[in-house]
Design a protein around this motif. Structure first.
Motif: not given
Length: 741
Positions: A327, A330, A333, A335-336, A339, A555, A582-583, A610, A643
């Motif tokens: 985490r 990366r 974003h 989206d992380h 979700l 993502q 979360e990915q 996810r 997350a």
């Protein structure tokens, strides 16, 4: 958080004293060996330093004319590695990261190596890479160079090594064996020479996670320590373990000449930088650490969301550290944290045959089920009458025959009208042999060998180092995202090319492949810079591109193409070893022909990852669709915890055919979650949850909401969750509310 040696005016020290670096959760100590080369002699929040003669040099590399110091499969004892003399080190950092650069120099070739070490504050993890610069007057052809070296680990007698097979439809299958089974005890004292044996693992070709994950782990039997590492290479990689002076070493590399046909020719003043590698440590206790360091390490780990040193297994703790590290490195974003639930029309549903007629009822049903994104998968650009999209892809224009009324824009508008974000599948790097793009782009825009364009399964491979190839993809994405308003791209990659490409100027196929792989990730980063709201899913026939370099940019990560709902849980339960929860895109494809238990089973497997919803929801009864909506509602209620949670495995890492599977997520300063699946065996199981030992715990079954007959009871004395599932296949998602110690 700084080194102990005094710096010169330019930030480098003039000599090679013993010096330390790091932060309270990770203390590294360096000392010179008898040959003058600096060695990493201590790594961790505690412990004692090893003899510098036992530790490894900071860099090992081979070059044409400068090979190994002795023959064998091991990546240690290289001629150049033993000559790289210390020049100085520079210590820098911030409140979030500490950084160290150690400069080394070879007086024979005038090669300079910069060892770049970094670590996120609060986490016992070391990230490493090496930058080479030719300061001489003659070219140097490098054949291999380490990314990370770690010596002085315990004897192979007390270590188990863990690896993960990663095959199409059967990803993330971890297995373990004693290291001594491979690295035999040859009686080192009788020979005055270390063994030449090594346990070596490699990944080849343009699918970096085909065959095995680019990872590994060591656990210490009876010692309560574990080490987990990953190679962050989007192309070839290698790691090996062997014995050195009664201890164990770890050597981590990107591609090499011997395994990957990779070489780098460094002309005077030219540079090459390796891929990153990282190693995380975990422990079941803090006895070996000093009191101050142990307290700081625990505080830092708790802040990062990793397991406390005193609870759970050492391997779980190390995987928790690695999760937090992933985490930290990366690309940020939204989206992380958000979700959103994604519906994808492919798996067990349209299977590459989308049309307006088929999509519109699915779109309506997906919206009713609670989906927030709707992705139209492969086939949308196929205008052939026989479904022959495979070798015609490349232009990425919608098929008129599939979308006769209003074109694909009408489908995308329907998705937006139903409150969802539209998405499309794209396989950007390939061009079918029957695509007009195959002749429109220049020959050098494609992979080639000996001047011949490579063809693989009726497709050519774009080389994204070429400006025409990149411009073609930029126009494609800007049209789809900018003009059509698509907010989600599933980027697939369904061919594998090995060993690579030899474009003009490439020294070898492996170097061409690595160059393209880095160019692909740079292209993807630029796409996200231009379209910051875009969400990108990385897919390569499922999980064949599940490497750390790609995870740091995309993502979401597709985990598998597995279509059997009874087999997918083994993948989903092990996936957090490789991908933060979360990915990890977990397929949930309930069907109208499933009974309630199987609907709950296939949905339950995605609730700690996810949700990639699919299935013929439009053909379901209202009651069945209600079961889907209830699972999605459960997910949206807990996803804020996922997350920042780290994984643990109450039953150990899952086996492919295990009758019971369990995955846990632990939220810092919050509850813990456990998904448990029963595929066979007895109706009851006991799940140890070490980090909740001695506490009052209230289990709450969150899924399924319908009556399943399942039960979960906390056994405080046994610090275990006792679960009963009378039918099979069934699954439960349980939230554990813990009181104070």
């Amino acid at each position: 958080m700084t080194g102990t040696a005094d710096g010169t005016a330019d930030g480098f020290t003039p000599s090679c004293p013993t010096f330390s670096w790091g932060h309270p959760a990770l203390r590294a100590e360096f000392a010179a060996a008898a040959d003058g080369t600096p060695r990493l002699v201590r790594l961790g929040p505690g412990g004692t330093a090893v003899d510098p003669e036992v530790a490894l040099p900071l860099v090992e590399l081979t070059a044409v004319g400068h090979g190994s110091g002795w023959s064998g499969p091991r990546f240690t004892g290289t001629a150049l590695g033993s000559r790289l003399a210390y020049r100085g080190h520079r210590d820098a950092g911030s409140s979030d990261w500490v950084r160290l650069t150690v400069e080394l120099h070879d007086p024979v070739t005038a090669l300079t190596a910069f060892v770049e070490l970094t670590s996120p504050v609060g986490l016992p993890v070391l990230r490493s890479r090496v930058r080479l610069r030719n300061d001489g007057t003659d070219p140097l052809v490098v054949q291999s160079v380490s990314s990370l070296l770690l010596g002085g680990l315990p004897s192979p007698d007390v270590l188990d090594v863990h690896r993960a097979r990663n095959d199409w439809l059967a990803e993330c299958r971890w297995y373990a064996e004693p290291l001594r089974d491979t690295v035999a005890d040859i009686g080192v004292d009788a020979h005055q020479h270390d063994s030449r044996a090594a346990l070596t693992l490699t990944g080849r070709g343009s699918w970096p996670t085909d065959g095995h994950l680019p990872m590994g782990a060591l656990t210490e039997r009876g010692g309560g320590r574990a080490w987990v590492w990953q190679v962050e290479s989007p192309a070839g990689w290698r790691w090996d373990l062997g014995e050195r002076a009664h201890g164990t070493y770890l050597a981590v590399n990107g591609p090499t000449d011997a395994e990957h046909q990779w070489r780098a020719r460094l002309a005077p003043d030219e540079e090459f930088t390796t891929v990153w590698a990282a190693v995380a440590t975990g422990s079941t206790g803090t006895a070996e650490a000093g009191a101050a360091e142990a307290g700081a390490a625990e505080a830092g780990a708790a802040e990062a969301g990793v397991s406390r040193p005193g609870g759970g297994s050492a391997l779980d703790a190390a995987f928790g550290v690695m999760t937090a590290y992933r985490r930290a490195v990366r690309r940020p974003h939204p989206d992380h944290g958000a979700l959103p639930v994604v519906f994808n029309d492919y798996m067990n549903t349209l299977m590459g045959d989308p049309t307006t007629e088929k999509l519109l009822p699915l779109i309506d049903a997906a919206a009713r089920a609670g989906a927030e994104y709707f992705c139209v998968d492969s086939g949308w650009s196929d205008d052939t009458v026989d479904g022959g999209w495979w070798d015609t892809v490349g232009a990425w224009r919608p098929a008129a025959r599939r979308f006769p009324d209003g074109g694909i824009e009408a489908v995308l508008d329907r998705i937006r009208e139903r409150g969802m974000v539209p998405g499309l599948w794209l396989e950007p790097e390939v061009v079918g042999v029957h695509s007009p793009v195959a002749s429109a782009l220049p020959p050098d825009a494609f992979f080639q060998r000996d001047g011949v364009r490579i063809t693989e399964q009726g497709r050519h491979q774009l080389d994204l180092r070429h400006p025409a190839a990149r411009a073609h993809l930029d126009r494609t994405v800007d049209r789809i995202v900018g003009d059509w308003g698509v907010g989600y791209l599933k980027l697939d990659y369904n061919v594998v090319v090995a060993p690579g490409t030899c474009a003009p100027g490439d020294l070898s196929p492996g170097s061409g492949l690595l160059g393209h792989a880095h160019a692909y990730l740079a292209w993807l980063s630029d796409v996200l810079d231009r379209h910051p709201g875009l969400v990108v899913e990385s897919c390569a026939s499922g999980g064949m591109r599940m490497d750390g370099a790609t995870l740091a940019v995309a993502q979401l990560q597709s985990l598998s193409d597995q279509q059997d709902p009874l087999r997918f849980p083994a993948i989903a339960a092990a996936a957090p070893t490789a991908v933060p929860p979360e990915q990890g895109a977990v397929w949930a494809y309930p069907q109208p022909g499933y009974d309630d238990d199987l609907i709950g089973f296939t949905l339950g497997g995605a609730l700690l990852g996810r949700i990639h919803l699919s299935g013929h929801l439009n053909r379901m009864s209202e009651r069945q669709l209600g079961l889907v909506r209830a699972a999605v509602d459960t997910y949206t209620a807990i996803r804020g915890d996922l997350a920042r949670a780290v994984p643990f495995w109450p039953l150990g890492l899952p086996g492919w055919t295990d009758p019971w599977l369990a995955l846990g997520l632990r939220v810092p300063d919050g509850p813990s979650y456990v998904s448990v699946w029963r595929r066979g065996g007895e109706a009851d199981v006991s799940l140890p949850v070490g980090h909740l030992a001695g506490r009052e715990v209230r289990p709450e079954i969150l899924h399924p909401s319908a009556e399943s007959g399942g039960a979960a009871v906390w056994d405080r004395d046994g610090h275990a969750l006792r679960v009963s599932l009378p039918r099979t296949p069934t699954a439960l998602l349980i939230r554990l509310h813990a009181g104070t110690d």
